[in-house]
Write a protein that holds these residues in place. Structure first.
Motif, PDB file in Angstrom:
ATOM      1  N   GLY A 231       0.777  -1.233   0.167  1.00 43.58           N
ATOM      2  CA  GLY A 231       0.059  -0.005  -0.023  1.00 43.58           C
ATOM      3  C   GLY A 231       0.803   1.182   0.240  1.00 43.58           C
ATOM      4  O   GLY A 231       1.911   1.455  -0.714  1.00 43.58           O
ATOM      5  N   ASP A 232       0.386   2.238   0.709  1.00 48.76           N
ATOM      6  CA  ASP A 232       1.229   3.585   0.939  1.00 48.76           C
ATOM      7  C   ASP A 232       2.515   3.492   1.251  1.00 48.76           C
ATOM      8  O   ASP A 232       3.276   4.119   0.807  1.00 48.76           O
ATOM      9  N   ILE A 233       2.658   2.457   2.298  1.00 49.14           N
ATOM     10  CA  ILE A 233       4.199   2.451   3.020  1.00 49.14           C
ATOM     11  C   ILE A 233       4.955   1.867   1.704  1.00 49.14           C
ATOM     12  O   ILE A 233       6.021   2.820   1.671  1.00 49.14           O
ATOM     13  N   LEU A 234       4.785   0.940   0.946  1.00 50.11           N
ATOM     14  CA  LEU A 234       5.500   0.482  -0.012  1.00 50.11           C
ATOM     15  C   LEU A 234       5.610   1.571  -1.260  1.00 50.11           C
ATOM     16  O   LEU A 234       6.995   1.680  -1.574  1.00 50.11           O
ATOM     17  N   ASP A 235       4.747   2.591  -1.353  1.00 50.48           N
ATOM     18  CA  ASP A 235       4.979   3.401  -2.347  1.00 50.48           C
ATOM     19  C   ASP A 235       5.993   4.398  -1.831  1.00 50.48           C
ATOM     20  O   ASP A 235       6.947   4.973  -2.514  1.00 50.48           O
ATOM     21  N   THR A 236       5.809   4.615  -0.661  1.00 54.00           N
ATOM     22  CA  THR A 236       6.819   5.665   0.044  1.00 54.00           C
ATOM     23  C   THR A 236       7.948   5.451   0.071  1.00 54.00           C
ATOM     24  O   THR A 236       9.071   6.073  -0.131  1.00 54.00           O
ATOM     25  N   VAL A 237       8.417   4.024   0.245  1.00 50.26           N
ATOM     26  CA  VAL A 237       9.577   3.481   0.454  1.00 50.26           C
ATOM     27  C   VAL A 237      10.189   3.339  -0.955  1.00 50.26           C
ATOM     28  O   VAL A 237      11.577   3.677  -1.113  1.00 50.26           O
ATOM     29  N   LEU A 238       9.414   3.100  -1.756  1.00 49.66           N
ATOM     30  CA  LEU A 238      10.032   2.888  -3.187  1.00 49.66           C
ATOM     31  C   LEU A 238      10.553   4.349  -3.723  1.00 49.66           C
ATOM     32  O   LEU A 238      11.711   4.259  -4.455  1.00 49.66           O
ATOM     33  N   ASP A 239      10.101   5.604  -3.382  1.00 50.30           N
ATOM     34  CA  ASP A 239      10.477   6.575  -3.668  1.00 50.30           C
ATOM     35  C   ASP A 239      11.840   7.006  -3.023  1.00 50.30           C
ATOM     36  O   ASP A 239      12.714   8.127  -3.703  1.00 50.30           O
ATOM     37  N   LYS A 240      12.395   6.295  -2.123  1.00 47.19           N
ATOM     38  CA  LYS A 240      13.714   6.586  -1.400  1.00 47.19           C
ATOM     39  C   LYS A 240      14.805   5.317  -1.827  1.00 47.19           C
ATOM     40  O   LYS A 240      15.839   5.388  -1.402  1.00 47.19           O
ATOM     41  N   MET A 241      14.379   4.544  -2.868  1.00 49.78           N
ATOM     42  CA  MET A 241      15.174   3.641  -3.021  1.00 49.78           C
ATOM     43  C   MET A 241      16.428   3.784  -3.730  1.00 49.78           C
ATOM     44  O   MET A 241      16.264   4.563  -4.707  1.00 49.78           O
ATOM     45  N   ASN A 242      17.750   3.419  -3.580  1.00 53.06           N
ATOM     46  CA  ASN A 242      18.938   3.654  -4.439  1.00 53.06           C
ATOM     47  C   ASN A 242      18.862   2.790  -5.473  1.00 53.06           C
ATOM     48  O   ASN A 242      18.113   1.724  -5.609  1.00 53.06           O
ATOM     49  N   LEU A 243      19.789   3.039  -6.475  1.00 51.04           N
ATOM     50  CA  LEU A 243      19.839   2.360  -7.617  1.00 51.04           C
ATOM     51  C   LEU A 243      20.537   0.955  -7.415  1.00 51.04           C
ATOM     52  O   LEU A 243      21.385   0.837  -6.347  1.00 51.04           O
ATOM     53  N   ASN A 244      19.645   0.151  -8.141  1.00 51.13           N
ATOM     54  CA  ASN A 244      19.781  -1.457  -7.941  1.00 51.13           C
ATOM     55  C   ASN A 244      19.617  -1.917  -6.456  1.00 51.13           C
ATOM     56  O   ASN A 244      19.983  -2.855  -6.292  1.00 51.13           O
ATOM     57  N   GLY A 245      18.685  -1.251  -5.896  1.00 52.00           N
ATOM     58  CA  GLY A 245      18.020  -1.626  -4.520  1.00 52.00           C
ATOM     59  C   GLY A 245      17.096  -3.072  -4.876  1.00 52.00           C
ATOM     60  O   GLY A 245      16.812  -3.344  -5.889  1.00 52.00           O
ATOM     61  N   ARG A 246      16.749  -3.602  -3.566  1.00 50.98           N
ATOM     62  CA  ARG A 246      16.218  -4.756  -3.860  1.00 50.98           C
ATOM     63  C   ARG A 246      14.996  -4.650  -2.854  1.00 50.98           C
ATOM     64  O   ARG A 246      15.107  -4.317  -1.832  1.00 50.98           O
ATOM     65  N   VAL A 247      13.906  -5.033  -3.425  1.00 51.05           N
ATOM     66  CA  VAL A 247      12.464  -5.300  -2.514  1.00 51.05           C
ATOM     67  C   VAL A 247      12.177  -6.768  -2.188  1.00 51.05           C
ATOM     68  O   VAL A 247      11.803  -7.312  -3.343  1.00 51.05           O
ATOM     69  N   THR A 248      12.405  -7.174  -1.206  1.00 48.68           N
ATOM     70  CA  THR A 248      11.752  -8.409  -0.853  1.00 48.68           C
ATOM     71  C   THR A 248      10.243  -8.258  -0.225  1.00 48.68           C
ATOM     72  O   THR A 248       9.974  -7.746   0.583  1.00 48.68           O
ATOM     73  N   LEU A 249       9.387  -8.828  -1.168  1.00 53.09           N
ATOM     74  CA  LEU A 249       8.086  -8.728  -0.858  1.00 53.09           C
ATOM     75  C   LEU A 249       7.538  -9.961  -0.079  1.00 53.09           C
ATOM     76  O   LEU A 249       7.087 -11.093  -0.778  1.00 53.09           O
ATOM     77  N   CYS A 250       7.351  -9.721   1.345  1.00 51.34           N
ATOM     78  CA  CYS A 250       7.192 -10.852   2.141  1.00 51.34           C
ATOM     79  C   CYS A 250       5.517 -10.854   2.436  1.00 51.34           C
ATOM     80  O   CYS A 250       4.753 -11.906   2.633  1.00 51.34           O
ATOM     81  N   GLY A 251       4.898  -9.754   2.473  1.00 53.66           N
ATOM     82  CA  GLY A 251       3.437  -9.471   2.805  1.00 53.66           C
ATOM     83  C   GLY A 251       3.083  -8.209   2.430  1.00 53.66           C
ATOM     84  O   GLY A 251       3.641  -7.313   2.022  1.00 53.66           O
ATOM     85  N   LEU A 252       1.424  -8.198   2.360  1.00 52.30           N
ATOM     86  CA  LEU A 252       0.667  -6.941   1.804  1.00 52.30           C
ATOM     87  C   LEU A 252      -0.361  -6.796   2.955  1.00 52.30           C
ATOM     88  O   LEU A 252      -1.529  -6.548   2.583  1.00 52.30           O
ATOM     89  N   ILE A 253      -0.007  -6.856   4.389  1.00 55.61           N
ATOM     90  CA  ILE A 253      -0.974  -6.818   5.048  1.00 55.61           C
ATOM     91  C   ILE A 253      -1.919  -5.700   5.210  1.00 55.61           C
ATOM     92  O   ILE A 253      -3.090  -5.869   5.504  1.00 55.61           O
ATOM     93  N   SER A 254      -1.468  -4.406   4.596  1.00 54.56           N
ATOM     94  CA  SER A 254      -2.479  -3.434   4.660  1.00 54.56           C
ATOM     95  C   SER A 254      -3.553  -3.675   3.709  1.00 54.56           C
ATOM     96  O   SER A 254      -4.509  -2.739   3.740  1.00 54.56           O
ATOM     97  N   THR A 255      -3.517  -4.719   2.879  1.00 50.79           N
ATOM     98  CA  THR A 255      -4.616  -4.741   1.859  1.00 50.79           C
ATOM     99  C   THR A 255      -5.466  -6.032   2.034  1.00 50.79           C
ATOM    100  O   THR A 255      -6.410  -6.057   1.459  1.00 50.79           O
ATOM    101  N   TYR A 256      -5.271  -6.713   2.959  1.00 48.12           N
ATOM    102  CA  TYR A 256      -5.824  -8.011   3.161  1.00 48.12           C
ATOM    103  C   TYR A 256      -7.278  -7.928   3.506  1.00 48.12           C
ATOM    104  O   TYR A 256      -8.363  -8.828   3.199  1.00 48.12           O
ATOM    105  N   ASN A 257      -7.734  -6.821   4.115  1.00 48.58           N
ATOM    106  CA  ASN A 257      -9.125  -6.542   4.251  1.00 48.58           C
ATOM    107  C   ASN A 257      -9.893  -5.709   3.355  1.00 48.58           C
ATOM    108  O   ASN A 257     -11.020  -5.309   3.610  1.00 48.58           O
ATOM    109  N   ASP A 258      -9.256  -5.466   2.223  1.00 47.37           N
ATOM    110  CA  ASP A 258      -9.774  -4.374   1.206  1.00 47.37           C
ATOM    111  C   ASP A 258     -10.914  -5.131   0.495  1.00 47.37           C
ATOM    112  O   ASP A 258     -10.846  -6.448   0.292  1.00 47.37           O
TER     113      ASP A 258
END
Length: 341
Positions: A231-258
């Motif tokens: 959700g919004d947390i992932l978006d905000t973190v993506l905005d600060k990622m460095n070149l060749n950064g890595r995102v380990t996508l373990c869970g999306l708990i903010s969306t499970y009750n949508d």
């Protein structure tokens, strides 16, 4: 041992929730425990693990396992003791883990409920559902060392940092030599991960501007995102990622009750521009790594480099009240239901 005098309480999924689950989605039934057949084991549940994946299993959606259907026992990981065995590899008294479900007893063949003996390690029984289990430390280990591949001196951000997986992933990040910044939903959670677990900083997303706080806490940008929230947390973190950064996508708990799919991530173009590697993973795909993970984590536990907290809900009858706690900030560490002594 005969099962004729044993009564089994079972929580059945009554209906699929739209939004946050509650007691109305479950039905408590009680019935005699059936006699084990050849190849079966009878297991008495000691502890149940309460995890975000429980909520996923309740939904009729594409997922990594078939969903739980209305009328079935609610699925859950647990640890228990073998009370009777008609299987050559198990004996009465063995401690085991598996998909025991929301019930006092399980009667099944080991392959049907992914039953496995617990390793003989010096650790409390409940630890085999957190630092020494797929629902905690093994997920953190695989997600960090196999997927993110940290290097000393890098900056790592962990969302849901005060939870079972996030709290362990952050400690492993420190072991790997990273600067670790957590994101949590309460001041108590932030104090927990910084003062007890050794994170370098933590951001309360409910009271702080996360983008601004990340700028202060990560002045050199972010190399690794251990993502549990989305959700919004992932978006905000993506905005600060460095070149060749890595995102380990373990869970999306903010969306499970949508009730409806949420758009995004809105910062998706940065995956291209910053050459990011974004990888989702399900720990069950990495079974070959489990033994190494347990050995390493147990060693870190003995050395005092890994610690954890448990939030224990007493009694199977309270399992439906435990599940919504996952989505609230008043829980630190691993959420468990204690079913029997």
């Amino acid at each position: 041992m005969s099962t004729t005098t044993l009564s089994n309480r079972q929580y059945i999924l009554k209906s699929r929730p739209e939004g946050l689950p509650d007691r109305s989605h479950f039905e408590l039934r009680e019935a005699p425990v059936r006699e084990p057949g050849d190849g079966d084991v009878l297991v008495r549940t000691r502890y149940l693990s309460v995890d975000p994946t429980n909520r996923v299993w309740m939904s009729d959606m594409k997922q990594y396992m078939p969903p739980v259907f209305p009328g079935e026992v609610m699925r859950a990981l647990g640890v228990g003791v073998v009370e009777r065995s008609l299987h050559p590899d198990y004996r009465a008294g063995d401690l085991v883990s598996g998909l025991l479900g929301w019930q006092d007893y399980s009667v099944a063949r080991p392959g049907d409920i992914a039953l496995a003996p617990l390793p003989r390690l010096d650790a409390p029984l409940s630890a085999f559902l957190c630092p020494l289990h797929v629902s905690g430390g093994i997920t953190a280990y695989v997600g960090l060392f196999d997927i993110a591949q940290p290097r000393a001196g890098e900056t790592m951000v962990v969302s849901a940092a005060a939870g079972s997986v996030g709290s362990l992933a952050g400690q492993m990040g420190k072991i790997a030599g990273c600067r670790v910044v957590g994101i949590a939903g309460s001041d108590a959670g932030c104090r927990y991960v910084t003062e007890e677990l050794g994170f370098d900083a933590c951001i309360n997303y409910r009271t702080e501007d996360v983008a601004e706080a990340l700028g202060r806490a990560c002045p050199d940008g972010i190399d690794i995102d251990f993502e549990n929230v989305g959700g919004d947390i992932l978006d905000t973190v993506l905005d600060k990622m460095n070149l060749n950064g890595r995102v380990t996508l373990c869970g999306l708990i903010s969306t499970y009750n949508d009730k409806q799919p949420r758009p995004g991530p809105t910062r998706f173009p940065l995956i291209l521009m910053q050459r990011l590697r974004v990888q989702g993973f399900v720990v069950l795909d990495h079974h070959a790594r489990f033994a190494e993970a347990v050995e390493k984590i147990h060693g870190w536990m003995k050395a005092g480099k890994i610690t954890w907290r448990e939030h224990v809900v007493e009694g199977l009858e309270n399992a439906p009240d435990a599940l919504p706690m996952l989505f609230k900030p008043n829980k630190l560490g691993k959420l468990l239901v204690k079913v029997s002594e």
